[in-house]
Design a protein around this motif. Structure first.
Motif, PDB file in Angstrom:
ATOM      1  N   PHE A 161      -0.463   0.576 -13.711  1.00 13.32           N
ATOM      2  CA  PHE A 161      -1.821   1.083 -13.576  1.00 13.32           C
ATOM      3  C   PHE A 161      -2.847  -0.038 -13.653  1.00 13.32           C
ATOM      4  O   PHE A 161      -3.739  -0.128 -12.823  1.00 13.32           O
ATOM      5  CB  PHE A 161      -2.123   2.137 -14.646  1.00 13.32           C
ATOM      6  CG  PHE A 161      -1.264   3.360 -14.543  1.00 13.32           C
ATOM      7  CD1 PHE A 161      -1.118   4.031 -13.343  1.00 13.32           C
ATOM      8  CD2 PHE A 161      -0.604   3.841 -15.648  1.00 13.32           C
ATOM      9  CE1 PHE A 161      -0.334   5.167 -13.243  1.00 13.32           C
ATOM     10  CE2 PHE A 161       0.181   4.976 -15.565  1.00 13.32           C
ATOM     11  CZ  PHE A 161       0.325   5.639 -14.363  1.00 13.32           C
ATOM     12  N   THR A 162      -2.718  -0.889 -14.637  1.00 14.61           N
ATOM     13  CA  THR A 162      -3.680  -1.967 -14.821  1.00 14.61           C
ATOM     14  C   THR A 162      -3.618  -2.953 -13.660  1.00 14.61           C
ATOM     15  O   THR A 162      -4.641  -3.298 -13.073  1.00 14.61           O
ATOM     16  CB  THR A 162      -3.423  -2.699 -16.144  1.00 14.61           C
ATOM     17  OG1 THR A 162      -3.439  -1.743 -17.196  1.00 14.61           O
ATOM     18  CG2 THR A 162      -4.467  -3.763 -16.392  1.00 14.61           C
TER      19      THR A 162
ATOM     20  N   SER B 241       0.828  -1.204   0.000  1.00 14.52           N
ATOM     21  CA  SER B 241       0.000   0.000   0.000  1.00 14.52           C
ATOM     22  C   SER B 241       0.867   1.261   0.000  1.00 14.52           C
ATOM     23  O   SER B 241       0.634   2.188  -0.780  1.00 14.52           O
ATOM     24  CB  SER B 241      -0.935  -0.011   1.214  1.00 14.52           C
ATOM     25  OG  SER B 241      -1.746   1.121   1.220  1.00 14.52           O
ATOM     26  N   ALA B 242       1.870   1.289   0.853  1.00 11.54           N
ATOM     27  CA  ALA B 242       2.764   2.447   0.917  1.00 11.54           C
ATOM     28  C   ALA B 242       3.572   2.597  -0.369  1.00 11.54           C
ATOM     29  O   ALA B 242       3.793   3.711  -0.853  1.00 11.54           O
ATOM     30  CB  ALA B 242       3.700   2.324   2.120  1.00 11.54           C
TER      31      ALA B 242
ATOM     32  N   VAL C  39       4.487   5.389  -5.553  1.00  6.21           N
ATOM     33  CA  VAL C  39       4.555   5.447  -7.020  1.00  6.21           C
ATOM     34  C   VAL C  39       3.623   6.539  -7.532  1.00  6.21           C
ATOM     35  O   VAL C  39       4.016   7.368  -8.369  1.00  6.21           O
ATOM     36  CB  VAL C  39       4.211   4.087  -7.666  1.00  6.21           C
ATOM     37  CG1 VAL C  39       4.014   4.218  -9.171  1.00  6.21           C
ATOM     38  CG2 VAL C  39       5.303   3.065  -7.368  1.00  6.21           C
ATOM     39  N   TRP C  40       2.384   6.555  -7.042  1.00  7.55           N
ATOM     40  CA  TRP C  40       1.438   7.593  -7.468  1.00  7.55           C
ATOM     41  C   TRP C  40       1.994   8.979  -7.164  1.00  7.55           C
ATOM     42  O   TRP C  40       1.882   9.892  -7.976  1.00  7.55           O
ATOM     43  CB  TRP C  40       0.083   7.410  -6.785  1.00  7.55           C
ATOM     44  CG  TRP C  40      -0.772   6.384  -7.431  1.00  7.55           C
ATOM     45  CD1 TRP C  40      -1.013   5.117  -6.984  1.00  7.55           C
ATOM     46  CD2 TRP C  40      -1.510   6.512  -8.660  1.00  7.55           C
ATOM     47  NE1 TRP C  40      -1.851   4.453  -7.855  1.00  7.55           N
ATOM     48  CE2 TRP C  40      -2.174   5.292  -8.885  1.00  7.55           C
ATOM     49  CE3 TRP C  40      -1.667   7.539  -9.587  1.00  7.55           C
ATOM     50  CZ2 TRP C  40      -2.996   5.083  -9.995  1.00  7.55           C
ATOM     51  CZ3 TRP C  40      -2.489   7.327 -10.687  1.00  7.55           C
ATOM     52  CH2 TRP C  40      -3.133   6.111 -10.881  1.00  7.55           C
ATOM     53  N   HIS C  41       2.575   9.141  -5.978  1.00 10.31           N
ATOM     54  CA  HIS C  41       3.150  10.438  -5.605  1.00 10.31           C
ATOM     55  C   HIS C  41       4.275  10.829  -6.569  1.00 10.31           C
ATOM     56  O   HIS C  41       4.348  11.971  -7.015  1.00 10.31           O
ATOM     57  CB  HIS C  41       3.660  10.409  -4.167  1.00 10.31           C
ATOM     58  CG  HIS C  41       4.296  11.688  -3.748  1.00 10.31           C
ATOM     59  ND1 HIS C  41       3.565  12.804  -3.418  1.00 10.31           N
ATOM     60  CD2 HIS C  41       5.596  12.043  -3.645  1.00 10.31           C
ATOM     61  CE1 HIS C  41       4.396  13.789  -3.119  1.00 10.31           C
ATOM     62  NE2 HIS C  41       5.628  13.347  -3.240  1.00 10.31           N
TER      63      HIS C  41
ATOM     64  N   GLU D 133       1.159   9.047 -18.943  1.00  8.51           N
ATOM     65  CA  GLU D 133       1.936   8.391 -19.996  1.00  8.51           C
ATOM     66  C   GLU D 133       3.362   8.132 -19.532  1.00  8.51           C
ATOM     67  O   GLU D 133       3.898   7.035 -19.712  1.00  8.51           O
ATOM     68  CB  GLU D 133       1.933   9.228 -21.273  1.00  8.51           C
ATOM     69  CG  GLU D 133       2.680   8.555 -22.411  1.00  8.51           C
ATOM     70  CD  GLU D 133       2.574   9.313 -23.719  1.00  8.51           C
ATOM     71  OE1 GLU D 133       2.739   8.659 -24.766  1.00  8.51           O
ATOM     72  OE2 GLU D 133       2.349  10.539 -23.709  1.00  8.51           O
ATOM     73  N   ASP D 134       3.970   9.132 -18.903  1.00  3.85           N
ATOM     74  CA  ASP D 134       5.323   8.952 -18.377  1.00  3.85           C
ATOM     75  C   ASP D 134       5.344   7.842 -17.316  1.00  3.85           C
ATOM     76  O   ASP D 134       6.241   6.998 -17.313  1.00  3.85           O
ATOM     77  CB  ASP D 134       5.829  10.269 -17.782  1.00  3.85           C
ATOM     78  CG  ASP D 134       7.227  10.148 -17.235  1.00  3.85           C
ATOM     79  OD1 ASP D 134       8.165   9.918 -18.037  1.00  3.85           O
ATOM     80  OD2 ASP D 134       7.404  10.278 -15.996  1.00  3.85           O
ATOM     81  N   GLY D 135       4.337   7.845 -16.447  1.00  2.48           N
ATOM     82  CA  GLY D 135       4.258   6.812 -15.415  1.00  2.48           C
ATOM     83  C   GLY D 135       4.105   5.424 -16.005  1.00  2.48           C
ATOM     84  O   GLY D 135       4.688   4.458 -15.503  1.00  2.48           O
ATOM     85  N   SER D 136       3.347   5.318 -17.086  1.00  2.00           N
ATOM     86  CA  SER D 136       3.163   3.993 -17.703  1.00  2.00           C
ATOM     87  C   SER D 136       4.454   3.500 -18.340  1.00  2.00           C
ATOM     88  O   SER D 136       4.685   2.298 -18.417  1.00  2.00           O
ATOM     89  CB  SER D 136       2.042   4.028 -18.734  1.00  2.00           C
ATOM     90  OG  SER D 136       2.441   4.689 -19.907  1.00  2.00           O
TER      91      SER D 136
END
Length: 185
Positions: free
Chosen positions: A100-101, A55-56, A61-63, A90-93
């Motif tokens: 994400f998926t 979870s953390a 990653v989202w942050h 897009e950069d995150g993917s």
């Protein structure tokens, strides 16, 4: 083995790197301890369980993906913000293939209440920030928002469209920008 106890941020950095290289399914107390060159017990000093660690790490990653460092211009208006968000996704993917998926699907399974809550917090934060931009955008028509189309509903709809595109691996913001342009300006 590292004799110095690692920090929470070191653990999260190693977790992000494991997610980046091998995917979220590679994340475990043991794999993170090995990556940090510390004992399993050292990881438990910061995280009570694998679920807490994951979870953390996911929140981290989202942050990292949405951190606004040096991106102040992206928040000058709604259209710039939406384009920036799509660019960040897009950069995150690219940096976190499949994240994400797998993240969305993994936390939607039964018995993942903590993950669902964590995902809801992240997405609530994104909606809240989008609401701030929508409210401060001087270009928005005075009559754009009504009882039926509130700032919150539009922000939530925009995020829903982005999540749908993200799940399909589509990061072209053109259609959403056109919809928002017609509704607000």
């Amino acid at each position: 083995m590292n004799t110095i106890v690692t920090s929470r941020e070191d653990i999260l950095e190693a977790s992000r790197e494991l997610i980046r290289q091998r995917g979220i399914s590679a994340l475990s107390i043991r794999s993170v301890a090995a990556a940090c060159d510390v004992s399993v017990g050292s990881i438990y000093n910061y995280f009570d369980s694998k679920a807490d660690l994951i979870s953390a790490a996911v929140e981290s990653v989202w942050h990292e993906i949405f951190h606004r460092q040096g991106d102040a211009a992206a928040f000058r208006d709604t259209l710039a913000c939406i384009a920036w968000m799509y660019d960040r996704l897009e950069d995150g993917s690219k940096r976190y293939p499949g994240f994400f998926t797998l993240h969305a699907l993994g936390f939607m399974q039964e018995g993942k209440a903590g993950g669902k809550q964590q995902m809801a917090r992240v997405w609530r934060h994104i909606v809240d920030e989008l609401c701030v931009v929508l409210r401060s955008d001087a270009g928005v028509r005075a009559d754009a928002f009504t009882d039926q189309l509130t700032v919150e509903r539009l922000a939530d709809t925009i995020l829903s469209l982005m999540v749908s595109a993200m799940m399909r691996g589509e990061y072209d913001s053109g259609a959403v920008l056109e919809i928002v342009r017609r509704v607000l300006y």
